[in-house]
Design a protein around this motif. Structure first.
Motif, PDB file in Angstrom:
ATOM      1  N   TYR A  88       0.952  -1.186  -0.019  1.00 57.35           N
ATOM      2  CA  TYR A  88      -0.051  -0.015   0.009  1.00 57.35           C
ATOM      3  C   TYR A  88       0.836   1.185  -0.041  1.00 57.35           C
ATOM      4  CZ  TYR A  88      -2.770   3.754   2.135  1.00 57.35           C
ATOM      5  OH  TYR A  88      -3.177   5.037   2.050  1.00 57.35           O
ATOM      6  N   LEU A  89       1.893   1.336   0.877  1.00 60.10           N
ATOM      7  CA  LEU A  89       2.863   2.484   1.043  1.00 60.10           C
ATOM      8  C   LEU A  89       3.497   2.578  -0.412  1.00 60.10           C
ATOM      9  CD1 LEU A  89       4.094   1.803   4.479  1.00 60.10           C
ATOM     10  CD2 LEU A  89       2.525   3.435   3.733  1.00 60.10           C
ATOM     11  N   HIS A  90       4.133   1.559  -0.872  1.00 61.95           N
ATOM     12  CA  HIS A  90       4.645   1.644  -2.371  1.00 61.95           C
ATOM     13  C   HIS A  90       3.641   2.118  -3.241  1.00 61.95           C
ATOM     14  CE1 HIS A  90       6.933   0.442  -5.830  1.00 61.95           C
ATOM     15  NE2 HIS A  90       5.551  -0.113  -6.245  1.00 61.95           N
ATOM     16  N   HIS A  91       2.572   1.727  -3.532  1.00 66.54           N
ATOM     17  CA  HIS A  91       1.487   2.270  -4.436  1.00 66.54           C
ATOM     18  C   HIS A  91       0.907   3.790  -4.188  1.00 66.54           C
ATOM     19  CE1 HIS A  91       1.528  -1.321  -6.863  1.00 66.54           C
ATOM     20  NE2 HIS A  91       1.135  -1.970  -5.555  1.00 66.54           N
ATOM     21  N   TYR A  92       0.709   4.152  -2.750  1.00 67.09           N
ATOM     22  CA  TYR A  92       0.292   5.449  -2.495  1.00 67.09           C
ATOM     23  C   TYR A  92       1.395   6.548  -2.918  1.00 67.09           C
ATOM     24  CZ  TYR A  92      -2.774   8.664  -0.393  1.00 67.09           C
ATOM     25  OH  TYR A  92      -3.403   9.864   0.025  1.00 67.09           O
ATOM     26  N   LEU A  93       2.615   5.951  -2.827  1.00 73.27           N
ATOM     27  CA  LEU A  93       3.593   7.059  -3.141  1.00 73.27           C
ATOM     28  C   LEU A  93       3.607   7.285  -4.499  1.00 73.27           C
ATOM     29  CD1 LEU A  93       6.105   8.733  -1.885  1.00 73.27           C
ATOM     30  CD2 LEU A  93       7.700   6.868  -2.721  1.00 73.27           C
ATOM     31  N   THR A 124      -1.402  16.044  10.245  1.00 76.92           N
ATOM     32  CA  THR A 124      -2.019  14.956   9.539  1.00 76.92           C
ATOM     33  C   THR A 124      -1.572  13.698  10.043  1.00 76.92           C
ATOM     34  OG1 THR A 124      -2.499  13.815   7.561  1.00 76.92           O
ATOM     35  CG2 THR A 124      -0.671  15.129   7.609  1.00 76.92           C
ATOM     36  N   ASN A 125      -2.448  12.692  10.163  1.00 72.04           N
ATOM     37  CA  ASN A 125      -2.168  11.217  10.345  1.00 72.04           C
ATOM     38  C   ASN A 125      -1.585  10.736   9.181  1.00 72.04           C
ATOM     39  OD1 ASN A 125      -2.715  11.312  13.281  1.00 72.04           O
ATOM     40  ND2 ASN A 125      -4.817  10.493  12.997  1.00 72.04           N
ATOM     41  N   LYS A 126      -1.808  11.319   8.089  1.00 72.36           N
ATOM     42  CA  LYS A 126      -0.858  10.861   6.831  1.00 72.36           C
ATOM     43  C   LYS A 126       0.600  10.605   7.036  1.00 72.36           C
ATOM     44  CE  LYS A 126      -2.450  12.314   2.687  1.00 72.36           C
ATOM     45  NZ  LYS A 126      -3.022  11.076   2.185  1.00 72.36           N
ATOM     46  N   PRO A 127       1.452   9.631   6.535  1.00 75.89           N
ATOM     47  CA  PRO A 127       2.662   9.955   6.864  1.00 75.89           C
ATOM     48  C   PRO A 127       3.384  11.063   5.955  1.00 75.89           C
ATOM     49  CG  PRO A 127       1.988   7.783   5.869  1.00 75.89           C
ATOM     50  CD  PRO A 127       0.843   8.531   5.810  1.00 75.89           C
ATOM     51  N   THR A 128       4.522  11.687   6.708  1.00 75.56           N
ATOM     52  CA  THR A 128       4.880  12.816   6.375  1.00 75.56           C
ATOM     53  C   THR A 128       5.387  12.870   4.983  1.00 75.56           C
ATOM     54  OG1 THR A 128       5.670  13.144   8.672  1.00 75.56           O
ATOM     55  CG2 THR A 128       6.743  14.983   6.971  1.00 75.56           C
ATOM     56  N   ALA A 129       6.004  11.733   4.550  1.00 72.57           N
ATOM     57  CA  ALA A 129       6.529  11.603   3.149  1.00 72.57           C
ATOM     58  C   ALA A 129       5.403  11.739   2.132  1.00 72.57           C
ATOM     59  CB  ALA A 129       7.224  10.180   3.089  1.00 72.57           C
ATOM     60  N   PHE A 130       4.194  11.478   2.404  1.00 76.42           N
ATOM     61  CA  PHE A 130       2.925  11.687   1.640  1.00 76.42           C
ATOM     62  C   PHE A 130       2.462  13.131   1.919  1.00 76.42           C
ATOM     63  CE2 PHE A 130       1.964   6.911   1.903  1.00 76.42           C
ATOM     64  CZ  PHE A 130       3.169   6.651   1.328  1.00 76.42           C
ATOM     65  N   ALA A 131       2.463  13.569   3.020  1.00 74.86           N
ATOM     66  CA  ALA A 131       1.777  14.898   3.326  1.00 74.86           C
ATOM     67  C   ALA A 131       2.664  16.197   2.489  1.00 74.86           C
ATOM     68  CB  ALA A 131       1.551  15.116   5.041  1.00 74.86           C
ATOM     69  N   PHE A 143       1.685  28.247   2.765  1.00 72.56           N
ATOM     70  CA  PHE A 143       0.804  28.673   3.657  1.00 72.56           C
ATOM     71  C   PHE A 143       1.286  28.094   5.058  1.00 72.56           C
ATOM     72  CE2 PHE A 143      -2.204  28.857   0.097  1.00 72.56           C
ATOM     73  CZ  PHE A 143      -2.801  29.998   0.301  1.00 72.56           C
ATOM     74  N   PHE A 144       2.292  27.232   5.135  1.00 78.13           N
ATOM     75  CA  PHE A 144       2.504  26.269   6.343  1.00 78.13           C
ATOM     76  C   PHE A 144       3.851  26.750   6.750  1.00 78.13           C
ATOM     77  CE2 PHE A 144      -1.298  24.182   4.645  1.00 78.13           C
ATOM     78  CZ  PHE A 144      -2.154  24.211   5.803  1.00 78.13           C
ATOM     79  N   ASP A 145       4.031  26.991   8.073  1.00 77.16           N
ATOM     80  CA  ASP A 145       5.467  27.249   8.946  1.00 77.16           C
ATOM     81  C   ASP A 145       6.017  25.898   8.913  1.00 77.16           C
ATOM     82  OD1 ASP A 145       5.317  30.302   9.247  1.00 77.16           O
ATOM     83  OD2 ASP A 145       3.565  29.642  10.280  1.00 77.16           O
ATOM     84  N   ARG A 146       5.003  24.857   9.397  1.00 81.32           N
ATOM     85  CA  ARG A 146       5.742  23.568   9.589  1.00 81.32           C
ATOM     86  C   ARG A 146       4.568  22.536   9.133  1.00 81.32           C
ATOM     87  NH1 ARG A 146       9.411  23.915  14.033  1.00 81.32           N
ATOM     88  NH2 ARG A 146       9.727  21.863  13.233  1.00 81.32           N
ATOM     89  N   VAL A 147       4.854  21.513   8.916  1.00 82.21           N
ATOM     90  CA  VAL A 147       4.176  20.423   8.332  1.00 82.21           C
ATOM     91  C   VAL A 147       4.554  18.954   9.127  1.00 82.21           C
ATOM     92  CG1 VAL A 147       3.521  18.769   6.380  1.00 82.21           C
ATOM     93  CG2 VAL A 147       3.927  21.171   5.941  1.00 82.21           C
ATOM     94  N   PHE A 148       3.592  18.296   9.742  1.00 80.52           N
ATOM     95  CA  PHE A 148       3.861  17.253  10.637  1.00 80.52           C
ATOM     96  C   PHE A 148       2.826  16.189  10.265  1.00 80.52           C
ATOM     97  CE2 PHE A 148       5.004  20.584  13.727  1.00 80.52           C
ATOM     98  CZ  PHE A 148       6.375  20.117  13.750  1.00 80.52           C
ATOM     99  N   GLY A 149       3.511  14.921   9.778  1.00 83.68           N
ATOM    100  CA  GLY A 149       2.459  13.703   9.318  1.00 83.68           C
ATOM    101  C   GLY A 149       2.596  12.981  10.722  1.00 83.68           C
ATOM    102  N   GLY A 150       1.831  11.606  10.648  1.00 87.80           N
ATOM    103  CA  GLY A 150       1.450  10.811  11.601  1.00 87.80           C
ATOM    104  C   GLY A 150       2.639  10.011  12.203  1.00 87.80           C
ATOM    105  N   ALA A 152       5.512  11.637  12.759  1.00 89.77           N
ATOM    106  CA  ALA A 152       6.519  12.607  13.324  1.00 89.77           C
ATOM    107  C   ALA A 152       6.597  12.666  14.796  1.00 89.77           C
ATOM    108  CB  ALA A 152       5.975  13.969  12.886  1.00 89.77           C
ATOM    109  N   PHE A 153       5.600  12.093  15.556  1.00 93.06           N
ATOM    110  CA  PHE A 153       5.580  11.949  16.851  1.00 93.06           C
ATOM    111  C   PHE A 153       5.144  10.393  17.458  1.00 93.06           C
ATOM    112  CE2 PHE A 153       3.774  16.265  15.887  1.00 93.06           C
ATOM    113  CZ  PHE A 153       5.035  16.995  16.111  1.00 93.06           C
ATOM    114  N   GLU A 154       5.284  10.294  18.449  1.00 92.67           N
ATOM    115  CA  GLU A 154       5.149   8.795  19.172  1.00 92.67           C
ATOM    116  C   GLU A 154       3.680   8.434  19.061  1.00 92.67           C
ATOM    117  OE1 GLU A 154       6.468  11.468  20.600  1.00 92.67           O
ATOM    118  OE2 GLU A 154       8.666  10.799  21.485  1.00 92.67           O
TER     119      GLU A 154
END
Length: 229
Positions: A88-93, A124-131, A143-150, A152-154
């Motif tokens: 899934y991650l392969h195809h989503y990219l 977002t809960n989407k992986p950062t590499a997709f967001a 528009f964004f100062d920071r971008v964090f995916g799902g 990014a944190f524990e």
């Protein structure tokens, strides 16, 4: 007229945290395309947009578990999960952004928030590499100062940790930060973190009525936020 209570007065906001899928961009088409490519490889039936709509919002891992429970034979989910997630991650990219559209009013709404001096983060809960590539492809990254995916944190939303950490990164406090999202995940995380929360009336709320969620207000388009902030 303000949607906010006195405890969440608009003039208290220094920053806003904005969800991605279902709030800024309709990405169900991307999800469906990537999932069905994955399911073809596993020899499993396809899923359609209405089914996926009710499954998204809690991260890729939760999505794959949900899809496998939906289409796979009982008792086979655990054996299929790791390969399914990898494919899934392969195809989503590959499909990221191809089958998605920015909701009407989103650029205007973000511009209005920036014009009022608010610092903005996409969380977002989407992986950062997709967001990040998705925001860039749709012309929203500036528009964004920071971008964090799902990843990014524990922990992911609805845990409050991502909001608390995002506030720290923006240099603001939760009490002076507005969460803008489309689901109970966003609202629960905001309430626990101490942020005010505004929800859009469209999007993906796990198949549940959005106006039943505990929030400070609801808008039908992000460009309605300007007069409220």
């Amino acid at each position: 007229m303000s949607f906010f209570s006195n405890s969440a007065a608009p003039d208290r906001f220094d920053a806003a945290i904005v969800d991605l899928d279902g709030t800024m961009i309709d990405t169900v088409g991307d999800f469906v395309a990537a999932l069905n490519r994955m399911l073809d490889e596993l020899g499993l039936p396809h899923v359609d947009a209405p089914a996926v709509n009710a499954m998204v919002g809690k991260g890729s891992e939760h999505l794959i578990h949900s899809v496998l429970r939906h289409v796979a034979a009982p008792g086979t989910e655990a054996a299929l999960y790791h390969r399914a997630l990898q494919r899934y991650l392969h195809h989503y990219l590959d499909v990221n952004g191809r089958h998605s559209t920015v909701y009407a009013g989103v650029p205007e709404g973000l511009q209005a928030l920036r014009a009022r001096g608010l610092r903005l983060a996409c969380l977002t809960n989407k992986p950062t590499a997709f967001a990040r590539p998705l925001l860039t492809a749709k012309g929203l990254d500036g528009f964004f100062d920071r971008v964090f995916g799902g990843d990014a944190f524990e922990r992911k939303k609805p845990d409050p940790l991502p909001l608390i950490k995002t506030c720290e990164a923006l240099g603001t406090s939760p009490a002076r930060t507005l969460m803008i999202g489309d689901s109970s995940n966003d609202a629960r995380a905001a309430r626990a973190a101490g942020c005010a929360v505004m929800l859009v009336s469209y999007g993906y709320n796990h198949g549940e009525p959005i106006r039943a969620v505990d929030a400070d207000g609801f808008v039908d388009s992000l460009d309605e936020l300007g007069p409220l902030i």
